[in-house]
Scaffold this active site. Structure first.
Site, PDB file in Angstrom:
ATOM      1  CB  SER A 125      27.882 -30.182  52.884  1.00  0.00           C
ATOM      2  OG  SER A 125      27.347 -31.361  52.329  1.00  0.00           O
ATOM      3  CG  HIS A 176      28.729 -26.180  52.567  1.00  0.00           C
ATOM      4  ND1 HIS A 176      28.047 -25.705  53.664  1.00  0.00           N
ATOM      5  CD2 HIS A 176      27.925 -27.111  51.999  1.00  0.00           C
ATOM      6  CE1 HIS A 176      26.892 -26.336  53.779  1.00  0.00           C
ATOM      7  NE2 HIS A 176      26.798 -27.192  52.770  1.00  0.00           N
ATOM      8  CE  LYS A 225      24.159 -25.019  51.562  1.00  0.00           C
ATOM      9  NZ  LYS A 225      24.288 -25.976  50.466  1.00  0.00           N
TER      10      LYS A 225
HETATM   11  C1  LIG Z   1      23.366 -26.843  49.673  1.00  0.00           C
HETATM   12  C2  LIG Z   1      24.092 -27.579  48.628  1.00  0.00           C
HETATM   13  C3  LIG Z   1      23.569 -27.745  47.347  1.00  0.00           C
HETATM   14  C4  LIG Z   1      22.183 -27.295  47.003  1.00  0.00           C
HETATM   15  O1  LIG Z   1      22.129 -25.912  46.906  1.00  0.00           O
HETATM   16  P1  LIG Z   1      20.690 -25.229  46.752  1.00  0.00           P
HETATM   17  O2  LIG Z   1      20.989 -23.937  46.086  1.00  0.00           O
HETATM   18  O3  LIG Z   1      20.137 -25.083  48.117  1.00  0.00           O
HETATM   19  O4  LIG Z   1      19.878 -26.139  45.913  1.00  0.00           O
HETATM   20  C5  LIG Z   1      24.341 -28.355  46.391  1.00  0.00           C
HETATM   21  N1  LIG Z   1      25.588 -28.798  46.666  1.00  0.00           N
HETATM   22  C6  LIG Z   1      26.125 -28.673  47.902  1.00  0.00           C
HETATM   23  C7  LIG Z   1      27.497 -29.188  48.167  1.00  0.00           C
HETATM   24  C8  LIG Z   1      25.387 -28.074  48.921  1.00  0.00           C
HETATM   25  O5  LIG Z   1      25.902 -27.987  50.138  1.00  0.00           O
END
Ligand SMILES: *Cc1c(COP(=O)(O)O)cnc(C)c1O
Length: 400
Positions: A188, A216, A247
């Site tokens: 990320s 992502h 996301k």
């Molecule tokens: C955003 C993210 C998370 C966390 O996801 P949430 O649903 O917001 O808790 C976990 N792993 C990665 C790689 C992320 O980018």
């Protein structure tokens, strides 16, 4: 409160600020989108948003909003229970089946967040006889999840396939029973895609399974947005996928694990963040279901996103900014220095471009950056405006 405690905390905060590492939250007074209304000391302004994980622009999609509102009418506002007591509705099960089908897996299980999915998976599926081989740049939630498990830990430098092979050899030599390679599908902070063909081949050679975190990727990368397994051509050779609804898939909240039925069944019995945390709100479940349906057929939005990515990369590269290479909509503009990242962010803010500086501890020291993210909610004109603002801001602070 114990004497000295709050003084100690205050000193720590002052230290963070003195190091230029204090994170300040801003307020958005509109829905999340390509252009947002931001309120601060200067009043309320419209800004171009380059730092949301809103890759396909679904965060305020009218059909998703409609599905969420309808679910409040039909299923209420909250569940007030964990799943196994009385927190499971038809739409929760439908959402699990929809995400499993979308990602070509037997079944899936929902969590309040992907942070929880990653927090629960390792402890549940692996014991002290087993091994987790983890990429050094994996998301904090994987790191914490691995810490919670009793499995033996092995770590390799980011995407270093010789390093991965060495660790797999060690895990075999240590006599471990089951081995699991855990990696982000897209890293990320850097936007790099994991080398899944090599990872799967090494895993197969050394009798290991592969788990990827697709936060992502799901919805916007690969064929129909099915993520890095289709993007890199490994398909179902990846055993387990974790991901988020927070996301691309509408951006509300909620996480999932998709994989073989037996593994999902066991997670339902033992994963602590599943057993001891509330069910997803009905509106979130129904909206996320609609988001999967929209994402699957959104080739037009994926094309638009890829076009923005190329356009923005080209514009900034030609202007002399240092970008990390890659093809994902995550485009890090390197400043290296944390204070410089904040200066650039402030100059961009003044020019109506909403970005966030990233610095230690979110990225390693000396690797501060502005991580920009493209979105299908942006127009080409927005991208051009943002490029011009970067150039102007970069010149003002002497970066380019
Ligand atoms: C955003 C993210 C998370 C966390 O996801 P949430 O649903 O917001 O808790 C976990 N792993 C990665 C790689 C992320 O980018």
């Amino acid at each position: 409160m114990q004497t000295g405690f709050l003084d100690h905390i205050t000193e720590t905060l002052q230290g963070i600020e003195a190091d230029g590492l204090l994170k300040r939250e801003r307020e958005i007074v509109s829905s999340q989108s390509g252009r947002i209304q931001v309120r601060d000391a200067r009043g309320t302004r419209e800004m171009i948003n380059l730092c949301a994980n809103n890759y396909l622009g679904l965060a305020n999609h009218p059909e998703i909003e409609k599905a969420a509102k309808a679910a409040i009418d039909s299923h209420g506002f909250g569940m007030a229970s964990v799943r196994f007591i009385c927190g499971a509705q038809d739409i929760h099960r439908e959402l699990e089946q929809a995400i499993a089908r979308y990602l070509d897996k037997d079944d899936a299980i929902l969590f309040a967040a992907c942070f929880d999915a990653n927090g629960g998976i390792f402890e549940t599926l692996l014991g002290p006889e087993d091994a987790i081989i983890s990429d050094s740049l994996n998301h904090a939630s994987i790191i914490d999840g691995v810490r919670l498990s009793k499995a033996k830990r092995y770590r390799y430098a980011n995407s270093d396939m010789d390093g991965l092979e060495d660790e797999l050899k060690k895990a075999v030599a240590d006599g471990t029973r089951f081995r699991l390679v855990a990696t982000d599908g897209v890293f990320s902070m850097d936007g790099y895609v994991a080398k899944l063909p090599e990872i799967c081949a090494l895993a197969e050679k050394y009798g290991a399974m592969v788990m990827i975190d697709e936060c992502h990727a799901t919805g916007h990368l690969g064929d129909k947005g099915k993520g890095t397994p289709t993007l890199t051509g490994v398909g179902t050779r990846v055993d387990i996928i974790t991901g988020t609804f927070g996301k691309t898939l509408g951006g509300a909240m909620g996480g999932f694990i998709a994989g073989p039925k037996a593994a999902i069944d066991l997670l339902r019995q033992r994963a602590r963040p599943y057993l001891f945390s509330n069910s997803l709100a009905p509106a979130v479940a129904a909206g996320s279901l609609k988001a999967i349906e929209i994402a699957e057929s959104a080739d037009d939005l994926r094309e638009r996103l890829a076009g923005h990515t190329r356009r923005f990369r080209q514009g900034l590269t030609e202007a002399g900014f240092e970008l990390l290479p890659g093809e994902t909509p995550i485009i890090p503009v390197m400043t290296h220095d944390a204070v410089l990242a904040q200066k650039l962010a402030a100059e961009l803010d003044a020019r109506g471009v909403y970005v966030a500086g990233f610095f230690f501890p979110v990225v390693p020291k000396g690797q501060a950056r502005i991580r920009t993210q493209m979105s299908a909610a942006l127009s080409e004109a927005d991208i051009d405006t943002a490029i011009a603002a970067f150039i102007d801001a970069g010149k003002t602070i002497g970066m380019i």
